[in-house]
Design a protein around this motif. Structure first.
Motif, PDB file in Angstrom:
ATOM      1  N   ASP A   1     -97.506  33.078 -24.863  1.00 15.50           N
ATOM      2  CA  ASP A   1     -96.850  31.988 -25.455  1.00 15.50           C
ATOM      3  C   ASP A   1     -95.430  32.042 -25.537  1.00 15.50           C
ATOM      4  O   ASP A   1     -94.721  31.178 -25.614  1.00 15.50           O
ATOM      5  CB  ASP A   1     -97.488  31.776 -26.725  1.00 15.50           C
ATOM      6  CG  ASP A   1     -97.669  32.766 -27.715  1.00 15.50           C
ATOM      7  OD1 ASP A   1     -96.891  33.781 -27.496  1.00 15.50           O
ATOM      8  OD2 ASP A   1     -98.344  32.834 -28.831  1.00 15.50           O
ATOM      9  N   SER A   2     -94.968  33.117 -25.544  1.00 13.27           N
ATOM     10  CA  SER A   2     -93.295  33.433 -25.613  1.00 13.27           C
ATOM     11  C   SER A   2     -92.767  32.924 -24.350  1.00 13.27           C
ATOM     12  O   SER A   2     -91.608  32.672 -24.355  1.00 13.27           O
ATOM     13  CB  SER A   2     -92.917  34.827 -25.585  1.00 13.27           C
ATOM     14  OG  SER A   2     -93.336  35.672 -24.536  1.00 13.27           O
ATOM     15  N   PHE A   3     -93.388  32.530 -23.284  1.00  9.94           N
ATOM     16  CA  PHE A   3     -92.869  32.009 -22.068  1.00  9.94           C
ATOM     17  C   PHE A   3     -92.712  30.598 -22.041  1.00  9.94           C
ATOM     18  O   PHE A   3     -92.310  29.817 -21.231  1.00  9.94           O
ATOM     19  CB  PHE A   3     -93.713  32.416 -20.681  1.00  9.94           C
ATOM     20  CG  PHE A   3     -93.647  33.942 -20.576  1.00  9.94           C
ATOM     21  CD1 PHE A   3     -92.456  34.571 -20.377  1.00  9.94           C
ATOM     22  CD2 PHE A   3     -94.761  34.686 -20.491  1.00  9.94           C
ATOM     23  CE1 PHE A   3     -92.419  35.969 -20.371  1.00  9.94           C
ATOM     24  CE2 PHE A   3     -94.924  35.969 -20.440  1.00  9.94           C
ATOM     25  CZ  PHE A   3     -93.600  36.658 -20.391  1.00  9.94           C
ATOM     26  N   TYR A   4     -93.297  30.030 -23.086  1.00  6.51           N
ATOM     27  CA  TYR A   4     -93.283  28.504 -23.322  1.00  6.51           C
ATOM     28  C   TYR A   4     -92.322  27.974 -24.326  1.00  6.51           C
ATOM     29  O   TYR A   4     -92.141  28.594 -25.407  1.00  6.51           O
ATOM     30  CB  TYR A   4     -94.728  27.764 -23.381  1.00  6.51           C
ATOM     31  CG  TYR A   4     -95.819  28.269 -22.659  1.00  6.51           C
ATOM     32  CD1 TYR A   4     -96.000  26.992 -21.563  1.00  6.51           C
ATOM     33  CD2 TYR A   4     -96.558  29.188 -22.425  1.00  6.51           C
ATOM     34  CE1 TYR A   4     -96.981  27.198 -20.628  1.00  6.51           C
ATOM     35  CE2 TYR A   4     -97.430  29.369 -21.481  1.00  6.51           C
ATOM     36  CZ  TYR A   4     -97.670  28.296 -20.464  1.00  6.51           C
ATOM     37  OH  TYR A   4     -98.578  28.648 -19.517  1.00  6.51           O
ATOM     38  N   GLY A   5     -91.492  26.818 -24.070  1.00  8.32           N
ATOM     39  CA  GLY A   5     -90.864  26.404 -24.935  1.00  8.32           C
ATOM     40  C   GLY A   5     -91.182  24.982 -25.611  1.00  8.32           C
ATOM     41  O   GLY A   5     -92.325  24.418 -25.298  1.00  8.32           O
ATOM     42  N   ILE A   6     -90.613  24.590 -26.764  1.00  6.50           N
ATOM     43  CA  ILE A   6     -90.678  23.398 -27.245  1.00  6.50           C
ATOM     44  C   ILE A   6     -89.352  22.611 -27.156  1.00  6.50           C
ATOM     45  O   ILE A   6     -88.237  22.759 -27.909  1.00  6.50           O
ATOM     46  CB  ILE A   6     -91.376  23.501 -28.811  1.00  6.50           C
ATOM     47  CG1 ILE A   6     -92.704  24.258 -28.718  1.00  6.50           C
ATOM     48  CG2 ILE A   6     -91.444  22.054 -29.397  1.00  6.50           C
ATOM     49  CD1 ILE A   6     -93.287  24.471 -30.307  1.00  6.50           C
ATOM     50  N   GLY A   7     -89.385  21.511 -26.530  1.00  2.00           N
ATOM     51  CA  GLY A   7     -88.071  20.564 -26.369  1.00  2.00           C
ATOM     52  C   GLY A   7     -87.261  21.282 -25.345  1.00  2.00           C
ATOM     53  O   GLY A   7     -87.606  22.175 -24.798  1.00  2.00           O
ATOM     54  N   ARG A   8     -86.086  20.585 -25.542  1.00  2.00           N
ATOM     55  CA  ARG A   8     -85.327  21.156 -24.240  1.00  2.00           C
ATOM     56  C   ARG A   8     -84.320  22.472 -24.592  1.00  2.00           C
ATOM     57  O   ARG A   8     -84.080  22.587 -25.666  1.00  2.00           O
ATOM     58  CB  ARG A   8     -84.184  19.987 -24.047  1.00  2.00           C
ATOM     59  CG  ARG A   8     -83.399  20.399 -22.995  1.00  2.00           C
ATOM     60  CD  ARG A   8     -82.275  19.141 -22.430  1.00  2.00           C
ATOM     61  NE  ARG A   8     -81.364  19.511 -21.410  1.00  2.00           N
ATOM     62  CZ  ARG A   8     -80.637  18.672 -20.685  1.00  2.00           C
ATOM     63  NH1 ARG A   8     -80.698  17.449 -20.981  1.00  2.00           N
ATOM     64  NH2 ARG A   8     -79.730  18.958 -19.790  1.00  2.00           N
ATOM     65  N   GLY A   9     -84.411  23.239 -23.741  1.00  2.67           N
ATOM     66  CA  GLY A   9     -83.996  24.762 -24.007  1.00  2.67           C
ATOM     67  C   GLY A   9     -82.480  24.554 -23.672  1.00  2.67           C
ATOM     68  O   GLY A   9     -81.715  23.466 -23.094  1.00  2.67           O
ATOM     69  N   PRO A  10     -81.882  25.937 -23.795  1.00  8.46           N
ATOM     70  CA  PRO A  10     -80.330  25.842 -23.290  1.00  8.46           C
ATOM     71  C   PRO A  10     -80.091  25.994 -21.614  1.00  8.46           C
ATOM     72  O   PRO A  10     -78.893  25.625 -21.404  1.00  8.46           O
ATOM     73  CB  PRO A  10     -79.835  27.324 -24.014  1.00  8.46           C
ATOM     74  CG  PRO A  10     -81.164  28.147 -23.878  1.00  8.46           C
ATOM     75  CD  PRO A  10     -82.249  27.106 -24.285  1.00  8.46           C
ATOM     76  N   ASP A  11     -81.220  26.162 -21.115  1.00  4.26           N
ATOM     77  CA  ASP A  11     -80.792  26.515 -19.579  1.00  4.26           C
ATOM     78  C   ASP A  11     -81.328  25.156 -18.657  1.00  4.26           C
ATOM     79  O   ASP A  11     -82.368  24.627 -19.060  1.00  4.26           O
ATOM     80  CB  ASP A  11     -81.643  27.676 -19.459  1.00  4.26           C
ATOM     81  CG  ASP A  11     -81.158  28.952 -19.902  1.00  4.26           C
ATOM     82  OD1 ASP A  11     -79.920  29.019 -19.909  1.00  4.26           O
ATOM     83  OD2 ASP A  11     -81.981  29.758 -20.114  1.00  4.26           O
ATOM     84  N   ARG A  12     -80.481  24.982 -17.646  1.00  8.00           N
ATOM     85  CA  ARG A  12     -81.041  23.912 -16.698  1.00  8.00           C
ATOM     86  C   ARG A  12     -81.051  24.703 -15.415  1.00  8.00           C
ATOM     87  O   ARG A  12     -80.489  25.967 -15.031  1.00  8.00           O
ATOM     88  CB  ARG A  12     -80.231  22.780 -16.499  1.00  8.00           C
ATOM     89  CG  ARG A  12     -79.912  21.971 -17.624  1.00  8.00           C
ATOM     90  CD  ARG A  12     -78.977  20.586 -17.273  1.00  8.00           C
ATOM     91  NE  ARG A  12     -77.594  21.369 -17.263  1.00  8.00           N
ATOM     92  CZ  ARG A  12     -76.596  20.747 -16.625  1.00  8.00           C
ATOM     93  NH1 ARG A  12     -76.772  19.686 -15.818  1.00  8.00           N
ATOM     94  NH2 ARG A  12     -75.538  21.368 -16.545  1.00  8.00           N
ATOM     95  N   ALA A  13     -81.925  24.245 -14.485  1.00  5.41           N
ATOM     96  CA  ALA A  13     -82.454  24.908 -13.179  1.00  5.41           C
ATOM     97  C   ALA A  13     -82.227  24.190 -12.044  1.00  5.41           C
ATOM     98  O   ALA A  13     -82.400  23.049 -11.829  1.00  5.41           O
ATOM     99  CB  ALA A  13     -83.562  25.495 -13.453  1.00  5.41           C
ATOM    100  N   VAL A  14     -81.525  24.839 -11.042  1.00  2.37           N
ATOM    101  CA  VAL A  14     -81.589  24.185  -9.535  1.00  2.37           C
ATOM    102  C   VAL A  14     -82.510  25.033  -8.654  1.00  2.37           C
ATOM    103  O   VAL A  14     -82.348  26.268  -8.482  1.00  2.37           O
ATOM    104  CB  VAL A  14     -80.031  24.154  -9.060  1.00  2.37           C
ATOM    105  CG1 VAL A  14     -80.118  23.660  -7.673  1.00  2.37           C
ATOM    106  CG2 VAL A  14     -79.250  23.726  -9.871  1.00  2.37           C
ATOM    107  N   LEU A  15     -83.353  24.418  -7.607  1.00  6.54           N
ATOM    108  CA  LEU A  15     -84.241  25.036  -6.969  1.00  6.54           C
ATOM    109  C   LEU A  15     -83.196  25.345  -5.574  1.00  6.54           C
ATOM    110  O   LEU A  15     -82.736  24.330  -4.959  1.00  6.54           O
ATOM    111  CB  LEU A  15     -85.422  24.488  -6.361  1.00  6.54           C
ATOM    112  CG  LEU A  15     -86.191  25.057  -5.496  1.00  6.54           C
ATOM    113  CD1 LEU A  15     -86.700  26.270  -5.933  1.00  6.54           C
ATOM    114  CD2 LEU A  15     -87.440  23.831  -5.108  1.00  6.54           C
TER     115      LEU A  15
END
Length: 476
Positions: free
Chosen positions: A44-58
């Protein structure tokens, strides 16, 4: 004395045989017994609630992958950490290291860490190592070089591939450095299609920056950099320093010509800041660093993470029929739907790894997963997983014994429906270019791409290599 010299060949032979036994015991037999993972993180530590600090690009396309690396390097303001398994020949390699030199010229402190066995900056590319060592703002080290007296460490390789710019950007994935991964203009060889993730820390430079995965990557880089197995180099002699300075100029001149001739090759499809998608949480997961048979921390954690998922897609270029891997796939297939994508005999350039899988393919089919094999003369090298519309995993980790127990490995676990949608769409494309394997261990007619013919020579060589790859599966 004469009798001693007469006996010398016999003594030498005995000594050689004793050393070979020593090597076999330490470098082979010591890896036979499996190890169990302990103290795994809670999933469960790999799941977040709401928007986190990071954005990602594939980062999917080869040419975009090179441009993204340039983008990350040019973003660095104070520090730049570069960690790679393998550097291959090619002009993109020279251009890549020229970018590091340019960053160092503008005052960025650069650390470069490569594998000590297959890292690649020797022979024809030793001038690159000299160029790095001759720059006052660059430190260059290698992980676990061969020690003839410690054969139990010979198998362990640095298999990570990432770049970290300050606390701002992290690029991590499965690509090594070389023309086959970037397909530069004029390149005519086989392409190795791979995958990276570029992470942007929106809290960079603030007191809350440590909430980003970039902070985890920094800690991991420090661990590798300061490990007892990592070797640093001494001071260059004046003549070698002169060679290094000359190599610096050569590399920068080569890169300048390349950028002038193909400026679009240096430009990403879109600036990362404009195309990055939000994430709820991004987590770095890695193997232990010590160079011996490791606890399978990364593999066991991923199996635990996926244990509650209903729909899973896996991509790996290499796999071995490790009992724990087969057991995990069986559990996942019983609880949901699992699709598995890998190379075909036509696409795979890695004879030991592919033969270890193909000769045992029936065991993978028996787990209940649906297997698809990529049909092309190029190959796929991406290592990824998507699950249940939310979780994505991208990194250096293969489904083989080497990634489970031997090498350093790292992945990003990304909790983001938006990123999942992008990666899943790319997997759709790859699955459409692949043929399904039926329960009878033959391709299903009309299932995606048409199976390519494989030359008799390649089939025979694969069969011959499989004799040894099955026997030494635990080292592949």
């Amino acid at each position: 004395m004469q009798s001693f010299f007469k006996k010398l060949p016999r003594y030498s032979l005995r000594l050689l045989l004793a050393y070979l036994v020593y090597i076999f015991t330490g470098g082979v037999l010591a890896y036979l017994l499996p190890r169990q993972a302990r103290n795994l993180p809670q999933t469960d530590s790999f799941y977040g609630i709401g928007r986190g600090p990071d954005r990602a690009v594939l980062v999917e396309e080869p040419q975009d992958a090179f441009a993204r690396r340039v983008e990350v390097i040019r973003t660095a303001q104070s520090t730049l950490d570069v960690c790679y398994h393998c550097v291959k020949s090619g002009e993109t390699t020279e251009c890549f290291f020229a970018e590091l030199l340019r960053a160092a010229d503008r005052g960025v402190r650069v650390r470069v860490l490569l594998d000590g066995t297959v890292g690649g900056l020797s022979g024809a590319r030793s001038n690159i190592a000299l160029a790095l060592r001759a720059h006052p703002n660059i430190e260059y080290r290698i992980y676990n070089p061969v020690d003839l007296l410690r054969p139990w460490e010979w198998n362990a390789l640095l298999h990570d591939k990432f770049i970290l710019a300050d606390d701002r950007m992290l690029l991590l994935g499965g690509r090594n450095i070389g023309d086959e991964y970037f397909a530069p203009p004029g390149y005519e060889g086989a392409v190795t299609y791979d995958r990276d993730v570029l992470v942007l820390n929106d809290l960079a430079g603030t007191p809350d920056s440590s909430e980003s995965v970039t902070a985890q990557a920094k800690i991991y880089m420090d661990t590798l950099w300061d490990a007892p197995e990592t070797d640093k180099f001494g001071t260059l002699s004046p003549s070698r320093r002169a060679d290094g300075l000359a190599a610096q100029e050569y590399l920068k001149e080569t890169a300048a010509r390349w950028e002038a001739a193909a400026p679009s090759f240096y430009l990403p499809s879109e600036p990362a800041s404009q195309c990055a998608v939000p994430t709820q949480r991004v987590t770095l997961l890695h193997n232990p660093v010590s160079p011996f048979k490791k606890e399978p921390t990364l593999g066991a954690t991923l199996a635990q993470l996926l244990s509650g998922c209903q729909k899973i897609r896996l991509q790996t270029p290499y796999a071995t029929a490790n009992p724990s891997t087969l057991a995990a796939l069986t559990r996942l297939a019983k609880q949901g739907h699992v699709e598995y994508l890998t190379n075909s005999m036509a696409s795979s350039p890695n004879y030991p790894a592919f033969s270890a899988y193909s000769s045992q393919r029936a065991k993978f089919l028996a787990t209940g997963v649906e297997i698809y094999e990529y049909q092309s003369t190029d190959s796929i090298h991406g290592k990824s997983c998507v699950a249940d519309g939310r979780i994505s995993v991208v990194g250096s980790f293969n489904l083989d014994d080497r990634s489970l127990y031997i090498d350093t490995e790292s992945v990003l676990i990304i909790d983001s429906p938006e990123f999942f949608a992008q990666l899943n769409a790319e997997l759709d494309t790859l699955f459409a270019q692949s043929a399904a394997v039926g329960p009878d261990n033959a391709y299903l007619p009309g299932s995606g791409a048409t199976a390519l013919n494989v030359s008799l020579g390649k089939r025979l060589l694969m069969g011959f290599v499989s004799i040894f790859s099955r026997l030494f599966r635990f080292l592949i």
